[in-house]
Motif scaffolding. Structure first.
Motif, mmCIF file in Angstrom:
data_model
loop_
_atom_site.group_PDB
_atom_site.id
_atom_site.type_symbol
_atom_site.label_atom_id
_atom_site.label_comp_id
_atom_site.label_asym_id
_atom_site.label_seq_id
_atom_site.Cartn_x
_atom_site.Cartn_y
_atom_site.Cartn_z
ATOM 1 N N LEU A 1 9.592 -77.254 -70.237
ATOM 2 C CA LEU A 1 8.539 -76.252 -70.273
ATOM 3 C C LEU A 1 8.521 -75.522 -71.597
ATOM 4 O O LEU A 1 7.460 -75.092 -72.072
ATOM 5 C CB LEU A 1 8.694 -75.262 -69.118
ATOM 6 C CG LEU A 1 8.037 -75.641 -67.792
ATOM 7 C CD1 LEU A 1 8.678 -76.899 -67.211
ATOM 8 C CD2 LEU A 1 8.130 -74.502 -66.792
ATOM 9 N N PHE B 1 0.484 -80.828 -66.964
ATOM 10 C CA PHE B 1 1.491 -80.067 -66.214
ATOM 11 C C PHE B 1 0.829 -79.272 -65.096
ATOM 12 O O PHE B 1 1.305 -79.266 -63.954
ATOM 13 C CB PHE B 1 2.242 -79.129 -67.153
ATOM 14 C CG PHE B 1 3.251 -78.257 -66.452
ATOM 15 C CD1 PHE B 1 4.547 -78.698 -66.244
ATOM 16 C CD2 PHE B 1 2.893 -77.000 -65.978
ATOM 17 C CE1 PHE B 1 5.467 -77.906 -65.583
ATOM 18 C CE2 PHE B 1 3.815 -76.201 -65.317
ATOM 19 C CZ PHE B 1 5.097 -76.652 -65.126
ATOM 20 N N LEU C 1 9.568 -82.837 -61.896
ATOM 21 C CA LEU C 1 9.625 -83.355 -63.272
ATOM 22 C C LEU C 1 9.337 -84.847 -63.303
ATOM 23 O O LEU C 1 8.699 -85.350 -64.242
ATOM 24 C CB LEU C 1 11.001 -83.071 -63.881
ATOM 25 C CG LEU C 1 11.336 -81.610 -64.189
ATOM 26 C CD1 LEU C 1 12.706 -81.516 -64.842
ATOM 27 C CD2 LEU C 1 10.282 -80.990 -65.087
ATOM 28 N N TYR D 1 5.592 -85.177 -63.024
ATOM 29 C CA TYR D 1 4.947 -84.803 -64.286
ATOM 30 C C TYR D 1 5.127 -85.887 -65.343
ATOM 31 O O TYR D 1 4.172 -86.251 -66.055
ATOM 32 C CB TYR D 1 5.518 -83.483 -64.792
ATOM 33 C CG TYR D 1 5.150 -83.192 -66.229
ATOM 34 C CD1 TYR D 1 3.865 -82.810 -66.577
ATOM 35 C CD2 TYR D 1 6.093 -83.349 -67.257
ATOM 36 C CE1 TYR D 1 3.523 -82.567 -67.894
ATOM 37 C CE2 TYR D 1 5.756 -83.106 -68.577
ATOM 38 C CZ TYR D 1 4.474 -82.706 -68.888
ATOM 39 O OH TYR D 1 4.131 -82.487 -70.196
ATOM 40 N N SER E 1 -0.296 -81.558 -62.370
ATOM 41 C CA SER E 1 0.862 -82.056 -61.620
ATOM 42 C C SER E 1 1.396 -80.990 -60.675
ATOM 43 O O SER E 1 1.794 -81.288 -59.544
ATOM 44 C CB SER E 1 1.966 -82.495 -62.589
ATOM 45 O OG SER E 1 1.518 -83.507 -63.459
ATOM 46 N N GLU F 1 -1.107 -81.936 -72.691
ATOM 47 C CA GLU F 1 0.142 -81.949 -71.930
ATOM 48 C C GLU F 1 0.236 -80.735 -71.005
ATOM 49 O O GLU F 1 0.723 -80.845 -69.878
ATOM 50 C CB GLU F 1 1.335 -81.992 -72.890
ATOM 51 C CG GLU F 1 1.439 -83.330 -73.631
ATOM 52 C CD GLU F 1 2.584 -83.335 -74.631
ATOM 53 O OE1 GLU F 1 3.385 -82.378 -74.624
ATOM 54 O OE2 GLU F 1 2.674 -84.292 -75.425
ATOM 55 N N ARG F 2 -0.236 -79.586 -71.477
ATOM 56 C CA ARG F 2 -0.274 -78.398 -70.613
ATOM 57 C C ARG F 2 -1.221 -78.623 -69.439
ATOM 58 O O ARG F 2 -0.942 -78.217 -68.310
ATOM 59 C CB ARG F 2 -0.705 -77.167 -71.425
ATOM 60 C CG ARG F 2 0.378 -76.628 -72.345
ATOM 61 C CD ARG F 2 -0.198 -75.655 -73.367
ATOM 62 N NE ARG F 2 -0.736 -74.459 -72.761
ATOM 63 C CZ ARG F 2 -0.070 -73.320 -72.585
ATOM 64 N NH1 ARG F 2 1.189 -73.248 -72.984
ATOM 65 N NH2 ARG F 2 -0.638 -72.264 -72.047
ATOM 66 N N LEU G 1 6.196 -76.881 -74.034
ATOM 67 C CA LEU G 1 4.777 -76.757 -73.697
ATOM 68 C C LEU G 1 4.241 -75.355 -73.911
ATOM 69 O O LEU G 1 3.078 -75.076 -73.597
ATOM 70 C CB LEU G 1 4.556 -77.155 -72.227
ATOM 71 C CG LEU G 1 4.972 -78.570 -71.828
ATOM 72 C CD1 LEU G 1 4.709 -78.799 -70.347
ATOM 73 C CD2 LEU G 1 4.238 -79.607 -72.659
#
Length: 431
Positions: free
Chosen positions: A195, A216, A245, A248, A219, A212-213, A198
């Motif tokens: 995290l 996340f 995780l 993700y 997810s 990517e955020r 990110l």
């Protein structure tokens, strides 16, 4: 400023007396002891609370002007803690209930828990629950950075993090996480290293961080959407952190693979267009050479109408030189053709090695591109070989016409040459 660490040292020097209430304890010494005076001095310096009552040999003193007498036989006092804001708590349970900053990811750097005798600094064997608490607070801080917005309207002590699934097929999905740490969660240590990469502060470091955020958040919605309560959702996330995780990373791999495949498709398309363009230029050059063949055949008419054999021979020589130059030019184009074929193999070899991991549509696209280019190459290769042979037709035809028209003169010429050669051989033999 209060010092829980200093209070812990003093409290331990006094033998850790039991609490009378949740925030006060009583100490009594019936004989003069060397460790009592420094312990009292440290309690005063720690500013963790106040002395409610001090009795020396039965005489009461005020804490503000208290000084140890030179000799004493009995000493007792009641000490009242200043509250949770000083960092001293009865136990973990009281810490989690009274320290409201924890739900926002903030934890005091100095803590002392009386019942468990746990100090955040200086202990040789620190309690793992403190490390777990810090990891959970780091997790809350990172989740707050990743959340779309924070909801603090219900009550001041509640803290809700709102996440929205972006680009949902069935419309936007929203979930709320309500951080709440209990004794059960203190048994879990979660790593927030992922995290940390990110966080919004890393925008300049990672150009793909926005996507990517977003992955996340999507997810997180996917993982915990079936749980309705915000606190239970947070607890479920912590207790199943590794599984989350894994989800993700799978979603991120899917995105990156799709991005890579899209990039590969673009590379294949660009390579195909580049090779096709080079082959097209080569075909255009060949087309110009083909037109020169019928033009050269016009010389046959001129040979037939020439006045003498000398003029006809000059025309034949000219056509022969033209055919030679054209043949060499086509030979140079054949070398260029070989370079284009080699370039095609270099451009597509890397993709052909990875074709088994490509999706079906990219496999079909790659194979179709290679087959089409190979067909073009074979056709162009055959055309170059044929054209190199055809360019000699005008020269051969001109020589044949010239030989047919002036066959008598040629015959006499060869006879003359043969006679002269015989005479030369005889002269050499006599010598």
């Amino acid at each position: 400023m209060a010092s829980p660490v200093m209070f812990a040292a003093a409290y331990r020097m006094l033998g850790r007396p039991k609490l009378l209430t949740r925030s006060s304890f009583h100490f009594r010494a019936d004989s003069c002891s060397q460790h009592v005076e420094p312990a009292i001095a440290m309690l005063l310096a720690s500013q963790a609370g106040r002395f409610d009552e001090i009795l020396v040999d039965g005489k009461e003193f005020q804490s503000a002007d208290f000084k140890f007498p030179a000799k004493w036989s009995s000493f007792e006092f009641i000490y009242k803690l200043g509250g949770g804001e000083v960092g001293v708590y009865k136990n973990f349970q009281q810490l989690l209930i009274e320290c409201k900053a924890i739900v926002r990811g903030n934890v005091l750097s100095e803590l002392y828990l009386i019942d468990e005798d746990v100090c955040s600094q200086g202990d040789e064997n620190p309690d793992p629950r403190l490390d777990n608490l810090k990891s959970l607070c780091d997790l809350i801080t990172c989740l707050a950075d990743l959340a779309h917005y924070h909801d603090e309207k219900l009550r001041g002590e509640e803290y809700r993090l709102i996440f929205v699934e972006e680009d949902g097929v069935k419309g936007a999905k929203t979930i709320a996480l309500q951080p709440n740490i209990d004794l059960e969660l203190l048994q879990h240590n979660v790593s927030s290293l992922l995290l940390g990469t990110l966080l919004e502060s890393n925008f300049e470091v990672n150009p793909h961080i926005v996507k990517e955020r977003s992955i996340f958040r999507a997810s997180l919605v996917e993982f915990s959407a079936e749980i309705s309560d915000g606190r239970e959702r947070f607890k479920f996330l912590v207790m199943n952190w590794k599984e989350f995780l894994r989800l993700y990373n799978n979603n991120l791999d899917t995105y990156l693979s799709g991005f890579s495949f899209h990039k590969a498709k673009q590379e294949v398309g660009t390579a195909e267009l580049s090779i096709a363009d080079q082959l097209s230029k080569l075909i255009s050059d060949i087309s110009g050479k083909i037109l020169s063949i019928p033009i050269s055949l016009v010389v046959l008419v001129a040979i037939g109408k020439s006045d003498n054999g000398f003029e006809s021979a000059i025309l034949v020589l000219g056509v022969t030189l033209t055919s030679f130059i054209m043949a060499e030019t086509i030979g140079a184009q054949k070398l260029q053709y070989n370079r284009i074929c080699h370039s095609r193999m270099l451009l597509f070899s890397a993709h052909e090695k990875k074709i088994e991991i490509y999706p079906d549509d990219l496999k079909a696209y790659l194979r179709s591109a290679v087959r089409g280019l190979v067909r073009n190459e074979k056709m162009l290769g055959r055309s170059l070989v044929a054209l190199r042979c055809l360019v000699w037709i005008p020269a051969i035809s001109a020589a044949a016409v010239h030989g047919f028209i002036y066959r008598a003169e040629l015959h006499e010429g060869w006879r003359y040459i043969a006679m002269r050669a015989g005479d030369l051989l005889n002269a050499l033999a006599c010598c």
